[in-house]
Design a protein around this motif. Structure first.
Motif, PDB file in Angstrom:
ATOM      1  N   VAL A 618       0.823  -1.201   0.000  1.00 51.57           N
ATOM      2  CA  VAL A 618       0.000   0.000   0.000  1.00 51.57           C
ATOM      3  C   VAL A 618       0.857   1.250   0.000  1.00 51.57           C
ATOM      4  CG1 VAL A 618      -1.593   1.381   1.396  1.00 51.57           C
ATOM      5  CG2 VAL A 618      -2.020  -1.056   1.058  1.00 51.57           C
ATOM      6  N   LYS A 619       0.513   2.199  -0.876  1.00 46.25           N
ATOM      7  CA  LYS A 619       1.170   3.490  -0.934  1.00 46.25           C
ATOM      8  C   LYS A 619       0.186   4.538  -0.431  1.00 46.25           C
ATOM      9  CE  LYS A 619       4.804   1.685  -2.802  1.00 46.25           C
ATOM     10  NZ  LYS A 619       6.046   1.515  -2.000  1.00 46.25           N
ATOM     11  N   ASP A 620       0.502   5.152   0.722  1.00 45.63           N
ATOM     12  CA  ASP A 620      -0.408   6.105   1.339  1.00 45.63           C
ATOM     13  C   ASP A 620       0.360   6.883   2.401  1.00 45.63           C
ATOM     14  OD1 ASP A 620      -3.479   6.771   1.697  1.00 45.63           O
ATOM     15  OD2 ASP A 620      -2.688   6.529   3.740  1.00 45.63           O
ATOM     16  N   ALA A 621      -0.159   8.020   2.753  1.00 51.58           N
ATOM     17  CA  ALA A 621       0.495   8.811   3.800  1.00 51.58           C
ATOM     18  C   ALA A 621       0.563   8.052   5.119  1.00 51.58           C
ATOM     19  CB  ALA A 621      -0.242  10.133   3.986  1.00 51.58           C
ATOM     20  N   ASP A 622      -0.432   7.229   5.355  1.00 52.66           N
ATOM     21  CA  ASP A 622      -0.442   6.400   6.569  1.00 52.66           C
ATOM     22  C   ASP A 622      -0.812   4.979   6.165  1.00 52.66           C
ATOM     23  OD1 ASP A 622      -0.495   5.366   9.101  1.00 52.66           O
ATOM     24  OD2 ASP A 622      -2.207   6.553   9.803  1.00 52.66           O
ATOM     25  N   PRO A 623       0.120   4.254   5.525  1.00 49.09           N
ATOM     26  CA  PRO A 623      -0.212   2.943   4.946  1.00 49.09           C
ATOM     27  C   PRO A 623      -0.696   1.924   5.965  1.00 49.09           C
ATOM     28  CG  PRO A 623       2.152   3.300   4.963  1.00 49.09           C
ATOM     29  CD  PRO A 623       1.525   4.612   5.307  1.00 49.09           C
ATOM     30  N   SER A 624      -0.295   2.056   7.207  1.00 50.48           N
ATOM     31  CA  SER A 624      -0.675   1.053   8.203  1.00 50.48           C
ATOM     32  C   SER A 624      -2.159   1.078   8.534  1.00 50.48           C
ATOM     33  CB  SER A 624       0.137   1.253   9.483  1.00 50.48           C
ATOM     34  OG  SER A 624      -0.176   2.507  10.076  1.00 50.48           O
ATOM     35  N   THR A 625      -2.859   2.179   8.166  1.00 51.09           N
ATOM     36  CA  THR A 625      -4.285   2.267   8.508  1.00 51.09           C
ATOM     37  C   THR A 625      -5.205   2.180   7.298  1.00 51.09           C
ATOM     38  OG1 THR A 625      -4.348   4.686   8.321  1.00 51.09           O
ATOM     39  CG2 THR A 625      -3.702   3.736  10.463  1.00 51.09           C
ATOM     40  N   VAL A 626      -4.631   2.135   6.103  1.00 51.42           N
ATOM     41  CA  VAL A 626      -5.463   2.158   4.896  1.00 51.42           C
ATOM     42  C   VAL A 626      -6.482   1.022   4.900  1.00 51.42           C
ATOM     43  CG1 VAL A 626      -5.443   1.837   2.399  1.00 51.42           C
ATOM     44  CG2 VAL A 626      -3.787   3.354   3.472  1.00 51.42           C
ATOM     45  N   LEU A 627      -6.061  -0.144   5.355  1.00 46.46           N
ATOM     46  CA  LEU A 627      -6.919  -1.332   5.287  1.00 46.46           C
ATOM     47  C   LEU A 627      -7.621  -1.636   6.608  1.00 46.46           C
ATOM     48  CD1 LEU A 627      -4.499  -3.586   3.221  1.00 46.46           C
ATOM     49  CD2 LEU A 627      -6.337  -2.144   2.371  1.00 46.46           C
ATOM     50  N   SER A 628      -7.599  -0.716   7.526  1.00 43.10           N
ATOM     51  CA  SER A 628      -8.260  -0.924   8.816  1.00 43.10           C
ATOM     52  C   SER A 628      -9.769  -0.831   8.658  1.00 43.10           C
ATOM     53  CB  SER A 628      -7.792   0.132   9.816  1.00 43.10           C
ATOM     54  OG  SER A 628      -8.232   1.411   9.407  1.00 43.10           O
ATOM     55  N   ASN A 629     -10.475  -1.351   9.635  1.00 42.09           N
ATOM     56  CA  ASN A 629     -11.933  -1.287   9.593  1.00 42.09           C
ATOM     57  C   ASN A 629     -12.440   0.151   9.556  1.00 42.09           C
ATOM     58  OD1 ASN A 629     -12.163  -4.024   9.565  1.00 42.09           O
ATOM     59  ND2 ASN A 629     -12.910  -4.242  11.662  1.00 42.09           N
ATOM     60  N   ARG A 638     -12.696   1.240  -2.056  1.00 42.33           N
ATOM     61  CA  ARG A 638     -11.771   2.367  -2.036  1.00 42.33           C
ATOM     62  C   ARG A 638     -10.818   2.248  -3.213  1.00 42.33           C
ATOM     63  NH1 ARG A 638      -8.677   4.558   2.978  1.00 42.33           N
ATOM     64  NH2 ARG A 638      -8.296   6.049   1.298  1.00 42.33           N
ATOM     65  N   ASN A 639     -10.463   3.392  -3.766  1.00 45.35           N
ATOM     66  CA  ASN A 639      -9.397   3.419  -4.759  1.00 45.35           C
ATOM     67  C   ASN A 639      -8.075   3.530  -4.017  1.00 45.35           C
ATOM     68  OD1 ASN A 639     -10.958   3.375  -7.211  1.00 45.35           O
ATOM     69  ND2 ASN A 639     -11.616   5.444  -6.712  1.00 45.35           N
ATOM     70  N   ILE A 640      -7.234   2.522  -4.155  1.00 44.91           N
ATOM     71  CA  ILE A 640      -5.955   2.508  -3.470  1.00 44.91           C
ATOM     72  C   ILE A 640      -4.844   2.295  -4.494  1.00 44.91           C
ATOM     73  CG2 ILE A 640      -6.997   1.603  -1.344  1.00 44.91           C
ATOM     74  CD1 ILE A 640      -5.779  -1.127  -2.032  1.00 44.91           C
ATOM     75  N   GLU A 641      -3.612   2.439  -4.034  1.00 43.68           N
ATOM     76  CA  GLU A 641      -2.456   2.199  -4.886  1.00 43.68           C
ATOM     77  C   GLU A 641      -1.621   1.084  -4.284  1.00 43.68           C
ATOM     78  OE1 GLU A 641      -0.358   5.854  -5.313  1.00 43.68           O
ATOM     79  OE2 GLU A 641      -1.966   6.844  -6.449  1.00 43.68           O
ATOM     80  N   LEU A 642      -1.374   0.065  -5.076  1.00 43.40           N
ATOM     81  CA  LEU A 642      -0.492  -1.027  -4.668  1.00 43.40           C
ATOM     82  C   LEU A 642       0.748  -0.933  -5.547  1.00 43.40           C
ATOM     83  CD1 LEU A 642      -3.028  -3.985  -4.247  1.00 43.40           C
ATOM     84  CD2 LEU A 642      -2.136  -2.448  -2.504  1.00 43.40           C
ATOM     85  N   GLY A 643       1.808  -0.417  -4.969  1.00 46.10           N
ATOM     86  CA  GLY A 643       2.982  -0.105  -5.767  1.00 46.10           C
ATOM     87  C   GLY A 643       2.613   0.930  -6.806  1.00 46.10           C
TER      88      GLY A 643
END
Length: 833
Positions: A618-629, A638-643
């Motif tokens: 996951v590429k995000d400002a706070d990647p550790s929470t992108v996939l949280s509940n 959600r539109n996310i970026e994987l690499g």
């Protein structure tokens, strides 16, 4: 000649005549047109067999109706249809063939078709002319046999006339035009010149509210006139007739009954008596397709030259099975065109993209299917839906990707496979691979054994890299095939760790426009999701039954992404488009629809460690929470970026575990695949195929379209009340409520044989009473038992109810479970991280 009718049937063979009969009986003003004489197509040279054996539920009903219907024609019309009810004996030389017959028999039970099993000794006792020492046994249907094709067609024609149907001969259809409310059909009177059928200058125009094409060998001409692709192309079929067999003459002179139709499936032929001799009909290798583009004008009730060398093996095996035939000479021979389709099932139902145009094409067993096809197609046309689910025969099961070359080669293969073991896990090899995802070669290198869905190659399971090809019949079985251990390991990997499934074949539509929301709200039975959320919903038929299942993702206020079953792309697209056209014609807002199936690939990642794998990418400002509940709750998008890959991620998993569907631009698929495998290596990521996924979804009681979901049951009968919003109005609602609950969908756990699981075609019993049938089956890694889904009487749908299921000739204990026996509260799907 009439110039306006409610229904115009084009084609005067057995199928077209039956359709006209049943429409007339239903009270429709009907006309039948035949370009030559009735029965002049494949009907005249058909052998007239009426086999009840069939693996398909719809086709079994069709054949059963035909056999029962033909027995009533003489009383109605005064014409004897020539029905010899001698029975049908399918002999088996191998244990595998007997396993096949056990599955046939259980399917027959679900329809109510009688049968009995015979030992070799019993066969020999009844029919001593048949050699039996190398047989394992046989399956016998006592109620069918053979019929005279011309006689039954003429009887149906007379019955049709008695019901008010007009039958016109020597008229050829040369053009179809839809006016918006009816069809204008241009027809030309046919004459004869030098023995050929030729057009005259006499023409007429017939207007009809509905048109049915049953044009047999001329299906490709019909396709051109309608601007369609119809994969119905004839294949040569030979049969020979012998001189009288003295031993058979003596047998019958002694007062013994006629032999049943004999089928030595392992030798690839059928044999029946014919005027004290024998008819041999082989299904040999290398029979060629004919008339791939058109039927020559000079070809009428004609035949092809016989190719005895091609059927030598089958001829010699007949002599082996009936030794007295060795000294008998040949009296006659036939080699004529019989229409086929790539899967052997006819094309019956609404034509794609057209209004009030119905197809009845591609009948390889046309005499057997004619009566039932007329009955059920007339129900579809008159009542809006048949009493059985006809989706498996729908013409739209083949999409626009299908070509003439594909149809011809697959039809040849289908002909050859008539008597080859029909394993439920079979995958035929002709014309493959054709439609492949970008990662196909990578998957193949990883040991993928592929299945074919809607022309797409899709991994069924991943075996060792040096495993035999997926087309190796030795790896298949009517019990647990060579793939079973691999599928079990894959299912366990998802339950305990993490697995990756290629779901790129999913059907995908983009629907948007000012009328999109109002249209979908009327079109489907569930509440529409909020922006960024998803829901599961159903589009109903006018009869209130389930027409299509959709996962709806709401992208914006009036923009939606619809995901449905991969096998049904053209079927879903046609229904969706026509429904939207009706909505707009009635004054609704504009709706724009695009089929984007091949633009988006899909990987489903599932299992307790799936979040861990995705967090690596996951590429995000706070990647550790992108996939949280909190940021990405269950049933949301959600539109996310994987690499470097943009992904439309949907938090849902068909396996019932924590998971996501990763919808991605198809051109980036290999990049994303490589990234996922690299990230998943330290988490034990396992590649998983469709068979394990099918088992896992049954542990969650997830219904599948084409099995539990279809046009013969409502969403309420399927137990999907939570996806039906009765507070709103939607198409089919009143009809659904009026039907009530006739049967209920249940999930069952089975204490079955140690080497087999159900296939979803088996009969369910309460004591000695048949009370339902399975629609899906497999193995549960969570419970260590066989599992299945199906329909039973409502009073037997309570959890804890004990039933029986017929598998391999025996009854096995069945327990009805609660819905979603694995993780019924969906705790693991919602787990946070």
């Amino acid at each position: 000649m009439k110039t306006h009718v409610k229904a115009l049937v084009v084609g005067g063979g057995a199928v077209g005549t039956s359709i006209a009969y049943h429409l007339g009986k239903a009270g429709w003003d009907t006309m039948l047109l035949e370009r030559d004489e009735l029965t002049s197509g494949s009907t005249w040279h058909a052998a007239g067999l009426l086999p009840l054996f069939n693996m398909g539920y719809a086709t079994s009903h069709i054949h059963d109706y035909s056999v029962r219907f033909y027995k009533t024609l003489e009383a109605e019309t005064g014409l004897n249809a020539g029905f010899a009810v001698v029975g049908n004996l399918r002999m088996a030389q191998t244990d595998a063939r007997m396993d096949e017959y056990e599955l046939y028999a259980s399917t027959a039970e679900t329809v109510g078709i009688p049968y009995e099993f015979l030992t070799p000794a019993q066969i020999r006792e009844r029919w001593p002319l048949v050699r039996t020492e190398d047989l394992k046994g046989a399956l016998f249907h006592p109620t069918d046999g053979y019929i005279n094709p011309a006689d039954v067609t003429m009887a149906m024609a007379k019955g049709a006339r008695q019901h008010g149907v007009t039958i016109e001969r020597k008229w050829q259809v040369d053009g179809y035009e839809w006016t918006g409310s009816e069809w204008r059909v241009t027809v030309t009177k046919m004459g004869e010149k030098g023995g050929n059928l030729v057009p005259t200058e006499e023409q007429a125009v017939i207007t009809a509210e509905h048109v049915v094409t049953a044009t047999g060998n001329h299906a490709q001409r019909t396709a051109r006139l309608l601007g369609l692709k119809i994969p119905a192309i004839p294949v040569e079929h030979q049969y020979i007739v012998t001189e009288p067999d003295p031993a058979l003459v003596e047998w019958r002179a002694a007062g013994n009954p006629e032999h049943p139709v004999l089928r030595d499936a392992d030798a690839k032929w059928y044999v029946r008596e014919e005027r004290k001799g024998w008819i041999l009909g082989p299904y040999e290798r290398n029979a060629p397709a004919r008339f791939e583009y058109d039927v020559p004008e000079s070809f009428r009730a004609d035949l092809f030259p016989l190719d005895l060398e091609r059927i030598e093996e089958e001829y010699m095996s007949m002599i082996h099975r009936i030794p007295t035939s060795e000294e008998v000479g040949l009296k006659d021979d036939f080699n004529g065109p019989i229409c086929y389709t790539p899967d052997g099932n006819p094309l019956v139902g609404p034509a794609p993209g057209l209004r009030n145009m119905w197809l009845a094409e591609g009948f390889s067993f046309g005499i057997t299917a004619a009566g039932g096809t007329g009955h059920y197609l007339a129900q579809m046309m008159v009542e809006g839906e048949a009493e059985i689910d006809m989706a498996s025969l729908d013409p739209k099961r083949y999409g626009s990707w299908m070509t003439t070359e594909y149809a011809a080669r697959k039809n040849e293969e289908c002909y050859e496979h008539v008597f080859i073991l029909h394993h439920p896990d079979e995958e035929r090899e002709a014309c493959r691979p054709l439609r492949t995802a970008p990662v196909y070669e990578r998957q193949k290198a990883a040991g993928a054994q592929f299945g074919c869905v809607n022309g797409f190659e899709r991994p069924n399971y991943f075996g060792p890299k040096d495993a035999p090809s997926s087309f190796d019949h030795d790896a298949r079985s009517f019990r647990r095939g060579g793939w079973w251990d691999y599928a079990r390991a894959e299912a366990e990997a998802i339950r305990k760790g993490v697995g990756l499934i290629d779901a790129s074949a999913f059907t995908k539509h983009l629907l948007r426009g000012p009328g999109a929301t109002a249209f979908l709200d009327k079109f489907t039975c569930n509440k529409l999701p909020k922006v960024g959320r998803i829901n599961l919903t159903y589009a109903l038929t006018d009869a209130g039954t389930t027409r299509t299942e959709y996962t709806i993702v709401r992208l914006a206020e009036n923009a939606y992404y619809l995901v449905s079953a991969g096998a049904w792309t053209a079927y879903d697209a046609d229904f969706l488009t026509k429904s939207a056209e009706d909505f707009m014609a009635a004054g609704g807002g504009y709706v724009d629809i695009h089929d984007v199936t091949t633009q988006w690939g899909v990987f489903a990642i599932a299992g307790p460690k799936s979040r861990d794998v995705l967090n690596e990418l996951v590429k995000d400002a706070d990647p550790s929470t992108v996939l949280s509940n909190k940021r990405f709750p269950w049933l949301s998008m959600r539109n996310i970026e994987l690499g470097m890959c943009p992904v439309r991620a949907i938090r849902v998993a068909y396996t019932g575990e924590l998971g996501w569907e990763l919808h991605h631009p198809i051109e980036m698929q290999t990049y994303l695949y490589d990234q996922l495998l690299a990230a998943g290596e330290k988490h034990g990521l396992t590649l998983v195929g469709a068979r394990a996924q099918n088992w896992l979804r049954q542990e969650k009681s997830y219904r599948a379209f084409g099995t539990e979901l279809g046009r013969d049951a409502t969403p309420l009968e399927a137990g999907l009340d939570r996806f039906v919003d009765l507070s709103k109005d939607f198409n089919g609602k009143a009809a659904m409520e009026a039907k009530g609950i006739r049967s209920m969908c249940v999930t069952v756990l089975i204490d079955g044989p140690s080497d087999a699981d159900p296939w979803g075609r088996e009969a369910l019993y309460d004591g000695d009473t048949k009370v339902g049938r399975l629609t899906s089956g497999g193995y549960s890694v969570a419970f260590g038992r066989s599992i299945g889904m199906g329909y039973v009487r409502p009073d037997l749908a309570r959890p804890g109810t004990r039933l029986k299921v017929r598998m391999q000739g025996k009854l096995w204990d069945v327990e009805v479970t609660e819905d979603s026996p694995y993780d019924p509260t969906n705790a693991v799907i919602r787990i946070d991280g």
